[in-house]
Design a protein around this motif. Structure first.
Motif, mmCIF file in Angstrom:
data_model
loop_
_atom_site.group_PDB
_atom_site.id
_atom_site.type_symbol
_atom_site.label_atom_id
_atom_site.label_comp_id
_atom_site.label_asym_id
_atom_site.label_seq_id
_atom_site.Cartn_x
_atom_site.Cartn_y
_atom_site.Cartn_z
ATOM 1 N N ASN A 461 -26.788 -31.336 -0.318
ATOM 2 C CA ASN A 461 -26.026 -30.666 0.292
ATOM 3 C C ASN A 461 -25.996 -31.312 2.014
ATOM 4 O OD1 ASN A 461 -24.850 -27.829 -0.531
ATOM 5 N ND2 ASN A 461 -26.973 -27.767 -1.286
ATOM 6 N N LEU A 462 -26.894 -31.954 2.588
ATOM 7 C CA LEU A 462 -26.929 -32.575 3.825
ATOM 8 C C LEU A 462 -26.211 -33.771 3.759
ATOM 9 C CD1 LEU A 462 -30.222 -31.306 5.401
ATOM 10 C CD2 LEU A 462 -27.995 -30.278 5.612
ATOM 11 N N ILE A 463 -26.496 -34.618 2.683
ATOM 12 C CA ILE A 463 -25.873 -35.654 2.664
ATOM 13 C C ILE A 463 -24.536 -35.795 2.441
ATOM 14 C CG2 ILE A 463 -28.071 -37.041 2.004
ATOM 15 C CD1 ILE A 463 -26.575 -37.393 -0.810
ATOM 16 N N GLY A 464 -24.027 -34.615 1.799
ATOM 17 C CA GLY A 464 -22.616 -34.394 1.438
ATOM 18 C C GLY A 464 -22.004 -33.682 2.644
ATOM 19 N N LEU A 465 -22.294 -33.404 3.833
ATOM 20 C CA LEU A 465 -21.873 -32.642 5.037
ATOM 21 C C LEU A 465 -20.831 -33.886 5.588
ATOM 22 C CD1 LEU A 465 -24.493 -30.591 6.887
ATOM 23 C CD2 LEU A 465 -22.308 -29.948 5.570
ATOM 24 N N PRO A 466 -21.163 -35.067 5.820
ATOM 25 C CA PRO A 466 -20.111 -35.984 6.463
ATOM 26 C C PRO A 466 -19.002 -35.945 5.815
ATOM 27 C CG PRO A 466 -22.374 -36.987 6.590
ATOM 28 C CD PRO A 466 -22.580 -35.829 5.498
ATOM 29 N N GLY A 467 -18.983 -35.849 4.434
ATOM 30 C CA GLY A 467 -17.560 -35.983 3.681
ATOM 31 C C GLY A 467 -16.969 -34.733 3.652
ATOM 32 N N GLN A 468 -17.834 -33.585 3.801
ATOM 33 C CA GLN A 468 -16.842 -32.308 3.940
ATOM 34 C C GLN A 468 -16.278 -32.099 5.572
ATOM 35 O OE1 GLN A 468 -20.406 -29.607 2.867
ATOM 36 N NE2 GLN A 468 -19.073 -28.937 1.099
ATOM 37 N N PHE A 469 -17.125 -32.562 6.285
ATOM 38 C CA PHE A 469 -16.306 -32.764 7.797
ATOM 39 C C PHE A 469 -15.185 -33.587 7.678
ATOM 40 C CE2 PHE A 469 -18.914 -30.630 11.155
ATOM 41 C CZ PHE A 469 -19.976 -29.793 10.566
ATOM 42 N N GLU A 470 -15.329 -34.576 6.933
ATOM 43 C CA GLU A 470 -13.966 -35.624 7.043
ATOM 44 C C GLU A 470 -12.843 -34.811 6.510
ATOM 45 O OE1 GLU A 470 -15.155 -39.371 5.178
ATOM 46 O OE2 GLU A 470 -16.545 -39.718 6.834
ATOM 47 N N GLY A 471 -13.139 -34.067 5.527
ATOM 48 C CA GLY A 471 -12.341 -33.334 4.499
ATOM 49 C C GLY A 471 -11.403 -32.411 5.443
ATOM 50 N N PHE A 472 -12.071 -31.924 6.479
ATOM 51 C CA PHE A 472 -11.202 -31.016 7.482
ATOM 52 C C PHE A 472 -10.145 -31.925 8.150
ATOM 53 C CE2 PHE A 472 -14.915 -28.363 7.275
ATOM 54 C CZ PHE A 472 -14.437 -27.052 7.186
ATOM 55 N N LEU A 473 -10.179 -33.293 8.205
ATOM 56 C CA LEU A 473 -9.129 -33.846 8.909
ATOM 57 C C LEU A 473 -8.071 -34.304 8.035
ATOM 58 C CD1 LEU A 473 -11.760 -36.307 10.885
ATOM 59 C CD2 LEU A 473 -10.362 -34.248 11.675
ATOM 60 N N GLY A 474 -7.960 -34.193 6.730
ATOM 61 C CA GLY A 474 -6.861 -34.437 5.950
ATOM 62 C C GLY A 474 -7.229 -36.057 5.537
ATOM 63 N N SER A 475 -6.049 -36.447 4.609
ATOM 64 C CA SER A 475 -5.859 -37.718 4.158
ATOM 65 C C SER A 475 -5.447 -38.679 4.979
ATOM 66 C CB SER A 475 -5.352 -37.695 2.777
ATOM 67 O OG SER A 475 -3.948 -37.503 3.046
ATOM 68 N N ASN A 476 -4.904 -38.450 6.050
ATOM 69 C CA ASN A 476 -4.239 -39.512 7.211
ATOM 70 C C ASN A 476 -4.959 -39.543 8.422
ATOM 71 O OD1 ASN A 476 -2.119 -40.117 5.226
ATOM 72 N ND2 ASN A 476 -1.162 -38.292 5.869
ATOM 73 N N ALA A 477 -6.397 -39.247 8.210
ATOM 74 C CA ALA A 477 -7.124 -39.395 9.467
ATOM 75 C C ALA A 477 -7.522 -40.796 10.241
ATOM 76 C CB ALA A 477 -8.225 -38.446 9.254
ATOM 77 N N SER A 478 -7.292 -40.960 11.458
ATOM 78 C CA SER A 478 -7.524 -42.153 11.905
ATOM 79 C C SER A 478 -9.155 -42.489 11.927
ATOM 80 C CB SER A 478 -6.979 -42.217 13.430
ATOM 81 O OG SER A 478 -7.990 -41.158 14.346
ATOM 82 N N LYS A 479 -9.375 -43.734 12.198
ATOM 83 C CA LYS A 479 -10.951 -44.351 12.067
ATOM 84 C C LYS A 479 -11.543 -43.648 13.250
ATOM 85 C CE LYS A 479 -10.356 -48.629 9.936
ATOM 86 N NZ LYS A 479 -10.435 -50.285 10.118
#
Length: 524
Positions: A461-479
């Motif tokens: 669950n914890l190692i998956g958190l970065p991916g889940q936080f990135e998911g909030f930004l959508g597919s066109n998020a900047s670096k």
């Protein structure tokens, strides 16, 4: 004077509560003694069904179907492992309630301070609301698909399921259990029917139950997702923290003699049977969802994994995998049954989510309110992000609106990753304790498997958190935005670990305090 005060207290909407768990239904269901296995099992059957609902709610659907679309039967083993871990955790939760006569929230609060109790209560409330968001979205979409009710109105209609709850509170807990079982059977029937028509490769299905080196791979990417992402999504949607609180409370609805060890042992044994049978049904539902993703649809045919997209795909002959499905799909029955199952799943979760909310409120902060009010408050808070999402995407294309709702549902599940360790770890510590459980403390093999499950699930669950936080930004998020999301996720991971240490230390010190109090009582 005291009697008048007591009456006044009972008429308050919010009142102090520090009695038995779910006092209105605690110990109200009679069970037979000295009867046959099946008659006794029938009397204990029911709580497991309410728990199993959480393992097949709308939040599970897209993760399992998308996993099948992207990776064929590779993630079947993840569904199996999640279900086995769920059986182990729910067994411990039911046993804690039966033996200690406390639900998990009460047991934690008895060993910890007020500050930690409030923090854990808020954390668990957020997890329940995250689950409720998935239920709002699922029920609203089902109403839209079945009756063509505009989404905004459909979202408001979901608030009125509080009337269903009011009705259910009048008919008795045993009848509530029966209604939940019937709704589970509806869901199971729908997916058995659709998968049977698809004629899947059963050899590949059974082969997928054995994990391989590819199951948690992060190097292969299909449809923008790796097997690790898919596995984390299934695990996150399957093992939910509020189910442990719920089971530890509703396992106490059976009327048993706690001074008779044989009576307690029978309750523990048959509660385990009930739980495992119902969770096996939940495993089949989730497995059937994944098989649908592989066998019902052509590989890669489902471009829109939202409930709208799945409904459309079940009526679009170009997406289906064989002639039998295509001929049935023309009648519209496949898509209609899917929407009916979605509505049944949402209503089931309504019942269990409300009961769980009452359990944690009474246990952690000693507050009680009527179930209808509890439901109304939670649901009104949960519809706010859904309404915002619908209104903000109102001018966009239908697919963009569908994707936004799907993203909201998936991203809301991030709170489950926060809350899960804070129910699993105390549960394991409590049921490992001879002070709490006596002769019913965990056997060595359960203790070992329990710790492996708790550590493994917390890590995943914890190692998956970065991916889940990135998911909030959508597919066109900047670096730079992605880097900020990763930094924020690492701060949250640190905070979760620090809070876990605080919880473990307080539980340990609380156990020592209770041991001293018991020793002093014996000495007197």
């Amino acid at each position: 004077m005291s009697e008048e005060k007591s009456k006044h207290q009972r008429h308050k909407l919010i009142e102090y509560a520090n009695g038995p768990s779910l006092e209105e239904i605690n110990g109200t269901v009679s069970v037979p003694h000295g009867k046959g296995f099946w008659k006794t099992l029938f009397a204990y059957s029911g709580p497991g069904a309410l728990v199993a609902v959480g393992y097949m709610d709308p939040g599970n659907w897209s993760t399992s179907i998308t996993g099948g679309q992207n990776f064929q039967y590779l993630l079947m083993s993840v569904i199996l492992m999640s279900s086995l871990i769920a059986m182990l955790l729910q067994y411990m939760a039911a046993k804690l309630g039966i033996v200690s006569q406390m639900d998990l929230a009460q047991a934690i609060r008895a060993r910890t301070g007020k500050a930690l109790g409030i923090v854990l209560w808020i954390l668990t409330e957020l997890a329940i609301m995250a689950t409720d968001i998935a239920e709002v979205i699922g029920a609203a979409i089902a109403l839209y698909l079945l009756f063509h009710i505009p989404l905004v109105i459909a979202v408001f209609i979901t608030v009125f399921d509080v009337l269903l709850l009011l009705l259910l509170t009048k008919i008795g807990f045993r009848k509530i259990e029966a209604i939940v079982v019937c709704l589970i059977l509806v869901i199971l029937f729908v997916f058995v029917y659709q998968v049977a028509l698809s004629d899947p490769s059963w050899g590949s299905v059974f082969k997928g139950l054995i994990p391989t080196s590819q199951t948690f791979s992060s190097s292969v990417k299909v449809g923008g997702e790796t097997p690790l992402n898919g596995a984390l999504g299934i695990i996150g949607a399957t093992v939910m923290p509020h189910n442990l609180y719920l089971h530890s409370a509703i396992s106490q609805t059976r009327k048993i003699d706690h001074n008779d060890e044989e009576d307690v042992a029978q309750a523990v044994r048959f509660s385990a049977w009930d739980s495992n049978i119902q969770l096996t049904a939940a495993f089949f539902v989730n497995a059937l969802l994944l098989i649908m993703g592989v066998a019902v649809f052509k590989t890669g045919a489902v471009k829109d994994p939202s409930f709208f997209g799945l409904f459309q795909a079940l009526s679009d002959t170009s997406t289906l995998s064989n002639g039998v499905l295509i001929s049935v799909a023309r009648s519209g029955i496949l898509s209609t049954l899917f929407a009916v199952a979605l509505l049944a799943s949402g209503q089931n979760s309504t019942i269990t989510g409300t009961l769980t909310g009452q359990v944690i409120m009474e246990g952690f902060v000693h507050m009680r309110m009527p179930l209808w009010l509890r439901r109304l408050v939670t649901r009104l808070i949960s519809v706010i992000p859904v309404l915002i999402c619908v209104s903000m995407t109102g001018g966009q294309t239908a697919i963009q609106q569908h994707e936004a709702l799907n993203d909201l549902m998936n991203n809301s599940q991030v709170f489950l990753a926060f809350a899960l360790p804070f129910s699993m770890l105390p549960l394991l510590m409590m049921t490992d304790s001879r002070l709490e459980m006596g002769k019913f403390k965990n056997a060595l093999w359960i203790k070992v498997l329990g710790w492996l499950s708790v550590v493994g699930l917390t890590y995943l669950n914890l190692i998956g958190l970065p991916g889940q936080f990135e998911g909030f930004l959508g597919s066109n998020a900047s670096k730079s935005a992605l880097a900020m999301a990763d930094t924020l996720s690492y701060i949250v991971i640190f905070a979760v670990l620090a809070l876990l240490v605080w919880t473990v230390v307080e539980l340990y010190l609380g156990n020592k305090r209770v041991e001293r109090e018991q020793a002093a009582a014996v000495a007197k």
